[in-house]
Design an enzyme around this catalytic site. Structure first.
Site, PDB file in Angstrom:
ATOM      1  N   GLU A 186      -5.706  12.528   7.585  1.00 21.03           N
ATOM      2  CA  GLU A 186      -4.269  12.267   7.677  1.00 21.03           C
ATOM      3  C   GLU A 186      -3.582  12.681   6.378  1.00 21.03           C
ATOM      4  OE1 GLU A 186      -3.396   8.615   9.666  1.00 21.03           O
ATOM      5  OE2 GLU A 186      -1.677   8.211   8.392  1.00 21.03           O
ATOM      6  N   GLU A 223       5.917   8.937   3.963  1.00 29.73           N
ATOM      7  CA  GLU A 223       6.552   7.762   4.555  1.00 29.73           C
ATOM      8  C   GLU A 223       7.677   7.290   3.641  1.00 29.73           C
ATOM      9  OE1 GLU A 223       2.949   5.321   6.568  1.00 29.73           O
ATOM     10  OE2 GLU A 223       2.785   5.647   4.417  1.00 29.73           O
ATOM     11  N   TRP A 270       4.374  -4.984   5.473  1.00 33.08           N
ATOM     12  CA  TRP A 270       3.830  -4.169   4.386  1.00 33.08           C
ATOM     13  C   TRP A 270       4.882  -3.440   3.560  1.00 33.08           C
ATOM     14  CZ3 TRP A 270       4.100   1.337   5.198  1.00 33.08           C
ATOM     15  CH2 TRP A 270       3.579   2.096   4.137  1.00 33.08           C
TER      16      TRP A 270
END
Length: 290
Positions: free
Chosen positions: A106, A110, A198
């Site tokens: 990956e 973000e 988170w």
């Protein structure tokens, strides 16, 4: 935080699309798959040519899309305008992933929302054979909610380069004796989801749902990449389009490495290679190499 966690939310959430016009949506549907709640996504055309995709998050659903093709190396970019106002708890992403398995690869960009007046955090991460925890996080030198800005991932056999408005902010180098994403084809994904557990101040600040719906806009998607729809992987230059030479051997030169150092010096908010609490037995091996 890898999206194999995020998409457990997004997959359950499922997303589909409402098109402002069938013409605007047609090209998008040729490239991407979407699922779920149709009223959480819009595909529109501002000028008859430029597609703009709006993803929505509310209590009932997040939203996202994934490429039909899988790729093994490429250059991927998109323009994004992030959620404005109090975006705490939201996570907007643009990333590549080989799947949800324990040994997945990956490459992440973000954006972790924040309270009004506080800056967004851009999180970059690399996973190889299921090994992640390689985050570099940055504040941005502009307001990413005021206008569109371009975010790019360059992934080739030598390194991974992260760019913001064509400014390199990170490079992740391949070492022959260390894990590197190089054998598993990956799909491109984009999502908007609830990361309250988170995203903001380690989960201390949750989403304020009174501000919903939250909306992020994407446009100007561009890819020059080697299509590999063989799950077994492998790579051949014959799978790559014209223009591959511009990125397939690309590494940062001295001036560009200086730009990375500038970003680290002025805007980096977290570096896994400096987090001794997280790695009490010693940092990952690449942290000791230049």
């Amino acid at each position: 935080m890898a999206k194999h966690l995020a998409l457990s939310v997004a997959a359950a959430v499922a997303v589909s699309w409402l098109a402002a016009s069938s013409a605007a949506a047609a090209g998008f549907y040729e490239k991407f798959d979407v699922v779920g709640a149709g009223d959480h996504v819009r595909v529109v055309s501002d000028d008859g040519k430029t597609q703009q995709v709006a993803l929505t998050l509310d209590r009932s659903s997040g939203s996202g899309f994934t490429s039909k093709d899988t790729y093994l190396f490429g250059e991927f970019s998109v323009q994004m305008k992030l959620v404005g106002g109090n975006s705490a708890g939201t996570v907007t992403s643009f990333y590549l992933s080989s799947g949800e398995g324990d040994g997945h690869d990956e490459i992440d960009i973000e954006f972790m929302g924040n309270l009004s007046g506080n800056p967004y955090v851009m999180n970059t991460n690399v996973w190889a054979n299921g090994d992640g925890k390689k985050e570099h996080q940055f504040y941005l030198w502009f307001d990413p909610t005021a206008d569109f800005h371009t975010y790019k991932i360059i992934w080739n056999p030598q390194n991974i380069i992260f760019q913001v408005d064509d400014v390199p902010v990170r490079t992740f180098k391949k070492y022959d004796d260390l894990a590197y994403p190089q054998s598993k084809p990956m799909r491109l994904h984009a999502t908007l989801w609830d990361g309250s557990y988170w995203a903001t101040r380690h989960g201390d600040v949750k989403i304020d749902w009174s501000g919903a719906p939250f909306v992020v806009s994407y446009r100007g998607y561009s890819t020059n990449a080697c299509v590999n729809n063989n799950p077994a992987g492998g790579w051949s230059s014959s799978w790559c389009p014209e223009g591959t030479s511009a990125w397939i051997h690309r590494e940062l030169d001295g001036a560009e490495l200086g730009t990375v150092a500038w970003a680290e010096r002025n805007y980096m908010s977290y570096n896994y290679c400096a987090d001794g609490w997280r790695f009490p037995q010693g940092f990952p091996a690449e942290c000791y190499r230049k």
